[in-house]
Design a protein around this motif. Structure first.
Motif: not given
Length: 276
Positions: A142, A221, A225, A229, A235-236
């Protein structure tokens, strides 16, 4: 890359903007608005004109050749190349349609719309000095992705703006989100993120509506995401999974060659492969 541009702006609008946004985040706030929220309305074209050129060589850098109103003020404004490119593209498009416009006239419209957009949202602007840093454990990969994605945008600012927006409330949490929140990635990495106490309060307010086992890290998180998005439409987790797949394919290709790799992919898609 950040550069300063000489512009002729409306002093009243500019003062309102400066009262609304703390000095340290004015550039980032304005750029974020230009990149994500600013929409030029055709009805505004009558208010655009190019009488006040950004730079008049006889008068010096940043001074308008003509003042189209008693409120005109010459000023230098720092902006990223990315933001000014959007402004310049809009100027070009307007001129192609026969509308008289330049950077100054478009920027006046940007600031006017910014002030209206954020009039009742002053709490969204938090000075960096008021933010509290914390470590969140997000899915591995990430951090590297976010570094490339944010580019000239400040990650802490982008995250805080989303948390404090009307898009992120207890009622916005879906059953799909809850399922996501309950899962912990197999591989995680620490990421340092700074947000204000107000933003933490929003997170804690959402947590109060959820299962006790869901944490601030889980919420963060979900925030990351959703931001990705909204920006990219994907979506991540899918983006990170694709990145891992790309790396695996390249690694396999380096060992056995292109033909064997293509053969394996074909067999995989047809479910005709040896797991050994």
């Amino acid at each position: 890359m950040i550069k300063k541009y000489g512009l002729a702006l409306d002093s009243v609008q500019l003062d309102e903007f400066r009262k609304l946004v703390p000095e340290k985040i004015r550039r980032k706030s304005l750029e974020s608005f230009i990149l994500n929220d600013y929409k030029f309305s055709p009805s505004n074209s009558n208010s655009l004109d190019d009488e006040d050129n950004e730079i008049d060589k006889k008068r010096g850098r940043g001074r308008p050749a003509k003042k189209n109103s008693e409120n005109s003020i010459a000023t230098n404004m720092a902006l990223s190349i990315e933001a000014i490119t959007i402004i310049d593209d809009l100027v070009t498009n307007l001129k192609n349609k026969g509308v008289s416009a330049n950077r100054s006239s478009v920027m006046r419209d940007v600031i006017s719309n910014f002030n209206i957009f954020y009039k009742d949202k002053r709490d969204l602007f938090t000075s960096p000095s008021e933010r509290k840093p914390n470590t969140f454990y997000l899915e591995k990969g990430t951090h590297e992705f976010l570094k490339k994605w944010t580019k000239s945008r400040n990650l802490n600012y982008v995250i805080e703006q989303f948390i404090l927006s009307s898009d992120f409330t207890p009622s916005s949490i879906t059953d799909e989100d809850i399922s996501f929140l309950r899962k912990t990635p197999e591989q995680v990495e620490p990421i340092r993120i700074s947000i204000s106490e107000t933003a933490y309060s929003v997170i804690d307010d959402i947590l109060s509506f959820l299962d006790p086992g869901i944490t601030r890290t889980s919420i963060m998180r979900l925030v990351v995401q959703r931001i990705i998005q909204l920006d990219q439409g994907v979506a991540l987790p899918k983006l990170l999974a694709k990145k891992k797949l790309d790396a695996a394919i390249i690694n396999y290709e380096n060992i056995v060659g292109v033909d064997k790799t293509q053969e394996l992919i074909s067999d995989y898609l047809n479910k005709n492969y040896d797991t050994d």
